[in-house]
Enzyme design. Structure first.
Site, PDB file in Angstrom:
ATOM      1  N   SER A 244      10.355   8.187   1.846  1.00 52.52           N
ATOM      2  CA  SER A 244      10.598   8.243   0.875  1.00 52.52           C
ATOM      3  C   SER A 244      12.505   7.877   0.601  1.00 52.52           C
ATOM      4  CB  SER A 244      10.180   8.766  -0.747  1.00 52.52           C
ATOM      5  OG  SER A 244       8.851   8.828  -0.405  1.00 52.52           O
TER       6      SER A 244
ATOM      7  N   ASP B 232      -0.201  11.650  -3.400  1.00 48.87           N
ATOM      8  CA  ASP B 232      -0.355  11.286  -0.976  1.00 48.87           C
ATOM      9  C   ASP B 232      -0.644  12.687  -0.355  1.00 48.87           C
ATOM     10  OD1 ASP B 232       0.837   8.985  -1.183  1.00 48.87           O
ATOM     11  OD2 ASP B 232       3.014   9.867  -0.780  1.00 48.87           O
TER      12      ASP B 232
ATOM     13  N   ARG C 121      14.531   4.634   0.973  1.00 50.99           N
ATOM     14  CA  ARG C 121      15.915   4.406  -0.042  1.00 50.99           C
ATOM     15  C   ARG C 121      17.842   4.417   0.476  1.00 50.99           C
ATOM     16  NH1 ARG C 121      11.849   6.207  -2.062  1.00 50.99           N
ATOM     17  NH2 ARG C 121      10.597   5.781  -4.519  1.00 50.99           N
TER      18      ARG C 121
END
Length: 438
Positions: free
Chosen positions: A29, A320, A33
């Site tokens: 993640s 997840d 980003r």
């Protein structure tokens, strides 16, 4: 063996204690980003321990198509010259990357040139209305294909809005906040519960005025900003990747495993909290911070687990990790009940249905529910051939299940493990697992 090999299948034999110290790749993640924000920041960003995996490579490729200059010192170390995107001559192919396409859509909605965001057959099945609807409320000009991708985005003036999300989602929140950088006034996203806050942390580190107010800090406001400062960061280890090693060490006999440098962001530690409640023998040490994210080492020993009920805000903090939790629940004493996890139905696969289907091949008994599942344990697994379904978390979860089955197991379609955890097989083998990648 090198950590960037992609294997078509894993052959597993039961037994084998997992011991020693192991590291996991950079947080997926955060890696997505980091390169996106570096691309729109002013100047050169330096990023270390970046995750070089299928999904993040797709995001990096899309940024290159947008004219971003990227110098790669090695697989995991990047220098990125930001400050301006330009129109791509072809559609931006995000492959299987749901995070990549949803976050990039927020950025592209604010550009002064058109773009097309597309991906694999698998990605085209994933819903995009959850981001296109709020972006269009901001004034974005987006055409989708039956609510999915390809997304055709044309230049439009964006307005600041206040948007209340029906379901907590870091991807939706991030898409709106990133579009809000290009708005004519502040944008506020109100989330019904906690969701991953990597975007907020990173934007704040780049000089963006972003605040969290309201009950539980769930009203996030961003002030428009087109002059982000560059990044200089080391990406922490991925908590979702660590989950497979932790559960493997918890279930394999006589194990004592330490996973180093894991991201301990409170929005990502739902699985750790759940495992502790289930009776896992784990401890966290060497706390530190990287790029605004807390990190630490996690020690896990073989544990006797008990079933629990999981729902509400905890689900968002471990969305997840449910495929690998399903494996842990099979070895827990008593009932494990998961509710409020309907989002699992619209991930890379329907993870509730696919995991139940494949684990039944190993002899498991699982009750599917619309928003979760119910498992009575402990259950003993037999060996079988199972399929990863081109879903990295499914393939890795089935691999851990194979390690505790009574006979040999083969996981086919295993190459997708590299979408988020390159070197997964090597990490297990180095820790003592009886695994043969082919």
């Amino acid at each position: 063996m090198t950590a960037d090999l992609r294997y078509e299948q894993f052959k597993l034999r039961p037994g084998g204690a997992l011991r020693g110290e192991v590291t996991v790749p950079g947080d997926k993640s955060v890696s997505h980003r980091a390169v996106m924000l570096a691309a729109i920041a002013q100047g050169r960003s330096e990023i270390r321990n970046w995750l070089a995996a299928g999904d993040t490579e797709a995001t990096l490729g899309a940024l290159r198509d947008l004219g971003v200059q990227i110098e790669r010192h090695d697989a995991n170390t990047l220098s990125i010259d930001g400050g301006g995107l330009r129109e791509s001559a072809r559609p931006l192919n995000l492959m299987n990357a749901g995070t990549g396409i949803r976050l990039l859509a927020g950025i592209m909605a604010g550009q002064d040139f058109p773009s097309v965001l597309d991906g694999s057959v698998q990605l085209r099945r994933r819903p995009m209305k959850r981001i296109t609807d709020p972006l269009m409320l901001m004034g974005a000009d987006i055409e989708s294909s039956n609510g999915g991708c390809p997304l055709r985005i044309r230049p439009a003036a964006l307005q600041g809005i206040s948007y209340e999300m029906p379901v907590a989602s870091a991807q939706v929140k991030s898409a709106i906040l990133l579009a809000g950088l290009y708005g004519d006034s502040s944008t506020t996203v109100i989330q019904p519960g906690p969701a991953r806050d990597h975007t907020e942390r990173m934007l704040r580190s780049l000089g963006v005025d972003i605040s969290a107010d309201g009950a539980g800090g769930n009203a996030i406001t961003v002030v428009p900003n087109d002059s982000l400062t560059p990044l200089d960061m080391t990406v922490p280890g991925d908590a979702s990747s660590a989950a497979f090693l932790l559960v493997a060490g918890m279930l394999a006999p006589d194990s004592d495993l330490i996973v180093k440098g894991v991201n301990l962001n409170p929005t990502r530690t739902g699985l750790l909290d759940v495992l502790e409640e289930m009776g896992a023998d784990l401890a966290v040490s060497n706390l530190d911070e990287q790029a605004g994210e807390p990190i630490g080492d996690i020690r896990l020993r073989t544990s006797q687990l008990r079933g629990i009920e999981i729902g509400g805000e905890t689900v968002v903090r471990m969305i997840d990790e449910f495929p690998i939790l399903m494996v842990a629940a099979l070895r827990a004493e008593g009932e494990t009940l998961v509710r409020d996890a309907k989002e699992l139905r619209v991930k890379e696969t329907d993870r509730i249905a696919v995991m139940a289907q494949e684990l039944r091949k190993l002899g498991a008994e699982i009750e599917e529910r619309e928003d979760g599942f119910r498992i009575d344990g402990p259950q003993n697994l037999t060996g079988a051939q199972v399929d990863g379904h081109d879903d990295h978390r499914i393939a890795m979860s089935l691999t851990v299940a194979g390690l505790i089955a009574a006979e040999g197991t083969v996981v086919t379609d295993a190459a997708c493990a590299g979408d988020s955890f390159p070197g997964f097989a090597e990490a297990l083998i180095g820790s003592g697992a009886r695994l043969l990648p082919e």
